[in-house]
Design a protein around this motif. Structure first.
Motif, PDB file in Angstrom:
ATOM      1  N   PRO A  14       0.792  -1.218   0.000  1.00  0.00           N
ATOM      2  CA  PRO A  14       0.000   0.000   0.000  1.00  0.00           C
ATOM      3  C   PRO A  14       0.828   1.273   0.000  1.00  0.00           C
ATOM      4  CG  PRO A  14       0.099  -0.922   2.203  1.00  0.00           C
ATOM      5  CD  PRO A  14       0.904  -1.822   1.314  1.00  0.00           C
ATOM      6  N   ASN A  15       2.103   1.187  -0.027  1.00  0.00           N
ATOM      7  CA  ASN A  15       2.887   2.371   0.271  1.00  0.00           C
ATOM      8  C   ASN A  15       3.886   2.674  -0.836  1.00  0.00           C
ATOM      9  OD1 ASN A  15       5.188   3.800   1.227  1.00  0.00           O
ATOM     10  ND2 ASN A  15       4.264   3.678   3.254  1.00  0.00           N
ATOM     11  N   SER A  16       3.770   3.874  -1.384  1.00  0.00           N
ATOM     12  CA  SER A  16       4.587   4.173  -2.546  1.00  0.00           C
ATOM     13  C   SER A  16       6.062   4.335  -2.211  1.00  0.00           C
ATOM     14  CB  SER A  16       4.096   5.446  -3.205  1.00  0.00           C
ATOM     15  OG  SER A  16       4.479   6.549  -2.427  1.00  0.00           O
ATOM     16  N   ALA A  17       6.321   4.868  -1.039  1.00  0.00           N
ATOM     17  CA  ALA A  17       7.722   5.091  -0.680  1.00  0.00           C
ATOM     18  C   ALA A  17       8.463   3.756  -0.642  1.00  0.00           C
ATOM     19  CB  ALA A  17       7.810   5.778   0.675  1.00  0.00           C
ATOM     20  N   ASP A  18       7.801   2.777  -0.027  1.00  0.00           N
ATOM     21  CA  ASP A  18       8.393   1.441   0.000  1.00  0.00           C
ATOM     22  C   ASP A  18       8.665   0.956  -1.399  1.00  0.00           C
ATOM     23  OD1 ASP A  18       6.570   0.026   2.794  1.00  0.00           O
ATOM     24  OD2 ASP A  18       8.232   1.399   2.638  1.00  0.00           O
ATOM     25  N   GLU A 274       0.155  12.048  -2.619  1.00  0.00           N
ATOM     26  CA  GLU A 274      -0.831  13.100  -2.352  1.00  0.00           C
ATOM     27  C   GLU A 274      -2.136  12.809  -3.089  1.00  0.00           C
ATOM     28  OE1 GLU A 274       1.226  16.629  -3.558  1.00  0.00           O
ATOM     29  OE2 GLU A 274       2.923  16.174  -2.221  1.00  0.00           O
ATOM     30  N   PHE A 275      -1.997  12.411  -4.372  1.00  0.00           N
ATOM     31  CA  PHE A 275      -3.182  12.014  -5.131  1.00  0.00           C
ATOM     32  C   PHE A 275      -3.947  10.923  -4.384  1.00  0.00           C
ATOM     33  CE2 PHE A 275      -1.680  13.853  -9.258  1.00  0.00           C
ATOM     34  CZ  PHE A 275      -2.900  14.290  -9.753  1.00  0.00           C
ATOM     35  N   ALA A 276      -3.208   9.926  -3.931  1.00  0.00           N
ATOM     36  CA  ALA A 276      -3.851   8.774  -3.291  1.00  0.00           C
ATOM     37  C   ALA A 276      -4.640   9.222  -2.060  1.00  0.00           C
ATOM     38  CB  ALA A 276      -2.799   7.742  -2.901  1.00  0.00           C
ATOM     39  N   GLU A 277      -4.049  10.136  -1.272  1.00  0.00           N
ATOM     40  CA  GLU A 277      -4.755  10.639  -0.090  1.00  0.00           C
ATOM     41  C   GLU A 277      -6.041  11.345  -0.485  1.00  0.00           C
ATOM     42  OE1 GLU A 277      -5.235  10.354   3.071  1.00  0.00           O
ATOM     43  OE2 GLU A 277      -3.752   8.756   2.733  1.00  0.00           O
ATOM     44  N   ALA A 315       4.444  12.396 -11.002  1.00  0.00           N
ATOM     45  CA  ALA A 315       3.336  11.448 -11.024  1.00  0.00           C
ATOM     46  C   ALA A 315       3.442  10.466 -12.183  1.00  0.00           C
ATOM     47  CB  ALA A 315       2.004  12.200 -11.096  1.00  0.00           C
ATOM     48  N   ASP A 316       4.401  10.723 -13.100  1.00  0.00           N
ATOM     49  CA  ASP A 316       4.558   9.818 -14.237  1.00  0.00           C
ATOM     50  C   ASP A 316       5.290   8.535 -13.870  1.00  0.00           C
ATOM     51  OD1 ASP A 316       3.322  11.643 -15.879  1.00  0.00           O
ATOM     52  OD2 ASP A 316       5.203  12.585 -16.498  1.00  0.00           O
ATOM     53  N   PHE A 317       5.837   8.479 -12.664  1.00  0.00           N
ATOM     54  CA  PHE A 317       6.633   7.314 -12.287  1.00  0.00           C
ATOM     55  C   PHE A 317       5.787   6.147 -11.774  1.00  0.00           C
ATOM     56  CE2 PHE A 317       9.881  10.436 -12.684  1.00  0.00           C
ATOM     57  CZ  PHE A 317      11.015   9.729 -13.053  1.00  0.00           C
ATOM     58  N   GLU A 373      -0.596  18.705 -12.252  1.00  0.00           N
ATOM     59  CA  GLU A 373      -0.039  17.351 -12.176  1.00  0.00           C
ATOM     60  C   GLU A 373      -1.110  16.342 -12.597  1.00  0.00           C
ATOM     61  OE1 GLU A 373       3.294  15.193 -11.565  1.00  0.00           O
ATOM     62  OE2 GLU A 373       3.353  16.934 -10.233  1.00  0.00           O
ATOM     63  N   VAL A 374      -0.705  15.416 -13.496  1.00  0.00           N
ATOM     64  CA  VAL A 374      -1.654  14.435 -14.026  1.00  0.00           C
ATOM     65  C   VAL A 374      -1.304  13.052 -13.481  1.00  0.00           C
ATOM     66  CG1 VAL A 374      -2.541  13.320 -16.126  1.00  0.00           C
ATOM     67  CG2 VAL A 374      -1.930  15.756 -16.147  1.00  0.00           C
ATOM     68  N   ALA A 375      -2.315  12.324 -13.038  1.00  0.00           N
ATOM     69  CA  ALA A 375      -2.074  10.950 -12.569  1.00  0.00           C
ATOM     70  C   ALA A 375      -2.905   9.971 -13.386  1.00  0.00           C
ATOM     71  CB  ALA A 375      -2.442  10.825 -11.095  1.00  0.00           C
TER      72      ALA A 375
END
Ligand code: MN
Length: 721
Positions: A14-18, A274-277, A315-317, A373-375
């Protein structure tokens, strides 16, 4: 990394940083092993090897070494009987004992790792049993008969298939005739291919011990055959990792650059987080139960995006993945996101209403924040996610009809034989030689995209992107498509060369069998699918003289049989030769269902029954006249062939046929050749009540805008009765 060793594709971290950390983790000993992805836990092979060496220290009744496999398997199949796995492990371990991999590890670590990959994807027990044994018959004293006796015919069949495939890859790689045989052997069961893919993945992960030339050779075969295979089988999880491993070997500099980009981005903030939140807040307020995850793009995907977009923003990553429980919730989520953010409409795709060829289902969209920013967003149910990641591996035992938990797959293709595979096997039967088949196969596998077109009878056709009406004809009708003369795409008449787009509606028009209509060599230029190319090629080589009609007339592209109103209305009975005009709005041709309306003092305008004009006129109280297609009897009437030379323009065919009908002539056949430099040639074989009407008829045709000449055709003397 995600929480534990049993984490699977169906349960993304669930975690992008990870995730980003995971992606950019320091490389393992070899470049091939470095592109690790989140959610793809790797068991320490040394530990496995050690456990294997120490023998069956019991973990319950299970040897320690297959504890991870058992855990992963039970996570997907809580009721699974682990006894076959235990026995398969014991046989594999004892028979491989003493063998070492090039890395120095005990050989048994390889089948264990392969089996673990499959277990994590949700494969069923039979596949895992066969996977543990997959190298025994090839490399040890174990025989197929022994496998059959101890594990049954199904496991034996799968092991046999994998054994044969193994020889292909490491023998004369992709030698055509061998490959063809192998495909037939495995074609009966995609579980063989699943094991092959997992086997290749593990070998690619550990390729660093090989000489560089060998690494490159294996990477190329992986790129050309195994990755497209993974794509076709819908096994996204394996495909992505294989892509990254190949990328690292074949393009080390690009790979290093991408790696640096990802590492830099990881340090630069977290717009996707941030988008996810924000998504979570929006969906909570809308009372939709949904999980929002961040899916980092794999290296190859980042690399491709960079080439496509030039520069990448944060956000493109990655992409956002929204998981819900019910199909309907997908659209609920979509509605909320499109309301609360600005959607990028061109990015919206509905792969739920029209699943992709490989069973993939999802909604795709992209949304913009106020800061620009586009997601990119993927919306799917948990079940769809499982299929998206694991493809056919997740679909359970194909022989057990009751294994489909939610029953939602009732209409889908047999998972052991996805549509493209059945087609491939049919082609291999009809391909004249191994080389033709092999090149067709490579072409087919190289297609990275398939489109879905709709048939007018309600069915659908899956075709590679770039397919034309010729491909659609052969996909729908097989060899009967030799008689194909034209097509209607989205209601409009088009030439057979017309390239189809996703979502088009295609109506293929076939000539009546007695016309002897056959393929033109030009069709090969328009055929993209091996099915069409092989069928056309075979027909052409068996008909060196061309179609029967070719000697006398130009190749027909579109044939309109003569038509007469039937005797259903008083008006028509009194005027059996009532002029018939084919409506320009829908341009009917055989075998369309048609209906007519009386106009202009007795002429009958013929529409396709589904033409909106029919509904409109019926609603306005106009009585329809029954009409049908009919072949005129050869009677005493005068028959002539006229050739109209004209500049191509829309509605030309409709206007010419109308002019002919209004002069009282019946159309026996019409031939429209493809335009050459903007000019077209129509040939009409016409039947007139009286030869004296001919001059007036030719004058009327010359008056049609665009027509610059009308003359008698060569065969008109013979055709005159
Ligand atoms: Mn193997």
């Amino acid at each position: 990394m995600s929480a534990d060793g049993s984490s699977t594709a169906a349960r993304p971290a669930p975690n992008s940083a990870d995730a980003v950390d995971g992606q950019a983790a320091p490389a393992a000993a070899t470049p091939a092993a470095s592109p690790r992805r989140r959610g793809r836990p790797r068991i320490d092979l040394r530990r496995l090897g050690l456990a294997a060496l120490l023998g069956s220290t019991s973990r319950g009744r299970l040897p320690d070494a297959i504890g991870h496999v058992a855990d992963a398997h039970r996570a997907h199949h809580p009721e699974a009987d682990l006894e076959p796995l235990r026995r398969a492990y014991l046989l594999a371990e004892s028979s491989h004992r003493g063998q070492m991999r090039k890395s120095g590890e005990p050989y048994i670590t390889h089948p264990l790792a392969v089996t673990l990959i499959l277990a994590e994807l949700g494969a069923e027990t039979t596949t895992l049993t066969a996977s543990l044994l997959h190298d025994t018959v090839e490399d040890t004293e174990v025989t197929l008969d022994q496998v059959r006796e101890e594990f049954g015919a199904e496991v034996c069949f799968i092991v046999d298939g994998v054994t044969k495939l193994e020889k292909v890859d490491y023998g004369a790689a992709a030698e055509p005739e061998t490959f063809r045989k192998m495909l037939v052997a495995t074609g009966n069961d995609v579980r063989v291919m699943s094991i092959k893919l997992a086997d290749r993945l593990h070998n690619m992960r550990t390729l660093g011990v090989m000489r560089p030339e060998k690494q490159a050779r294996i990477a190329k075969v992986t790129r050309d055959v195994l990755i497209p295979l993974a794509e076709r089988l819908g096994v996204q999880a394996l495909k992505s990792e294989l892509e990254d491993l190949v990328f690292a070997i074949l393009h080390p500099e690009e790979y290093a650059r991408t790696r640096t980009l990802i590492a830099e981005n990881a340090a630069a903030g977290d717009p996707l987080g941030e988008f996810a939140e924000e998504f979570r807040t929006v969906l909570r307020e809308a009372d939709i139960a949904a999980e929002v995850h961040i899916r980092p793009r794999h290296f190859v995907s980042v690399h491709r995006s960079r080439i496509k977009r030039g520069e990448l923003r944060g956000a493109d990553f990655g992409r956002l993945l929204v998981l819900v429980n019910e199909d309907a919730d997908c659209y609920g989520v979509l509605g909320e996101l499109h309301t609360c953010f600005t959607p990028v409409i061109s990015e919206f795709k509905d792969f739920i209403a029209t699943p992709k060829f490989n069973l993939y289902q999802s909604l795709h969209t992209a949304v913009t924040r106020r800061d620009g920013e586009v997601a990119e967003v993927l919306i799917r149910t948990h079940q769809m996610h499982k299929v998206a990641e694991a493809g056919v591996v997740a679909l359970g035992n194909p022989y057990d009809a009751g294994s489909d938990e939610d029953g939602a797959d009732g209409e889908r293709v047999d998972p052991t034989r996805p549509g493209w595979l059945s087609r491939l096997l049919d082609w291999q039967r009809s391909a004249p030689d191994a080389d033709t088949f092999w090149s067709s196969l490579r072409e087919e596998l190289a297609q990275d995209r398939e489109i879905t077109v709709y048939r007018t009878d309600g069915g659908t056709l899956s075709l590679p992107a770039g397919a034309s009406c010729v491909d659609a004809a052969y996909a729908q009708y097989g060899e009967e498509a030799h008689a194909c003369i034209g097509a209607r795409v989205n209601g409009r008449l088009v030439t057979l060369s017309t390239v189809l787009r996703d979502g088009d509606t295609v109506h293929v028009l076939l000539a009546p069998p007695e016309t002897g209509s056959g393929p033109d060599a030009e069709w090969l230029d328009h055929a993209r699918t091996p099915a069409a190319r092989i069928a056309i090629g075979r027909w052409l080589s068996s008909h060196p003289e061309g179609p029967v009609v070719a000697a006398a007339a130009p190749r027909p592209q579109l044939t309109v049989e003569s038509m007469r109103p039937a005797a259903a209305n008083a008006v028509v009975d009194e005027h059996p030769n009532a002029p018939v005009r084919m409506a320009g709005c829908c341009t009917p041709v055989p075998p369309d269902a048609v209906t007519g309306f009386t106009v202009r003092g007795g002429a009958v305008t013929v529409h396709r029954v589904e033409c909106p004009a029919v509904a409109r006129m019926s609603a306005a109280g106009r009585a329809p006249v029954a009409v049908h297609w009919t072949q005129l009897d050869d009677g005493a009437e005068y028959r002539v062939t006229l050739i109209a030379e004209s500049f191509g323009r829309p509605h030309l065919l409709a206007d010419l046929t109308e002019a002919i009908s209004l002069e009282g002539a019946a159309i026996i056949s019409a031939t429209v050749e493809p335009p050459v430099e903007g000019r077209v040639r129509h040939s009409y074989t016409l039947q007139l009540p009286d030869a004296a009407l001919l001059p007036a008829l030719m004058r009327a045709m010359r008056k049609v805008p665009g027509v610059y000449d009308v003359g008698r055709g060569k065969e008109s003397a013979a055709a005159a009765q």
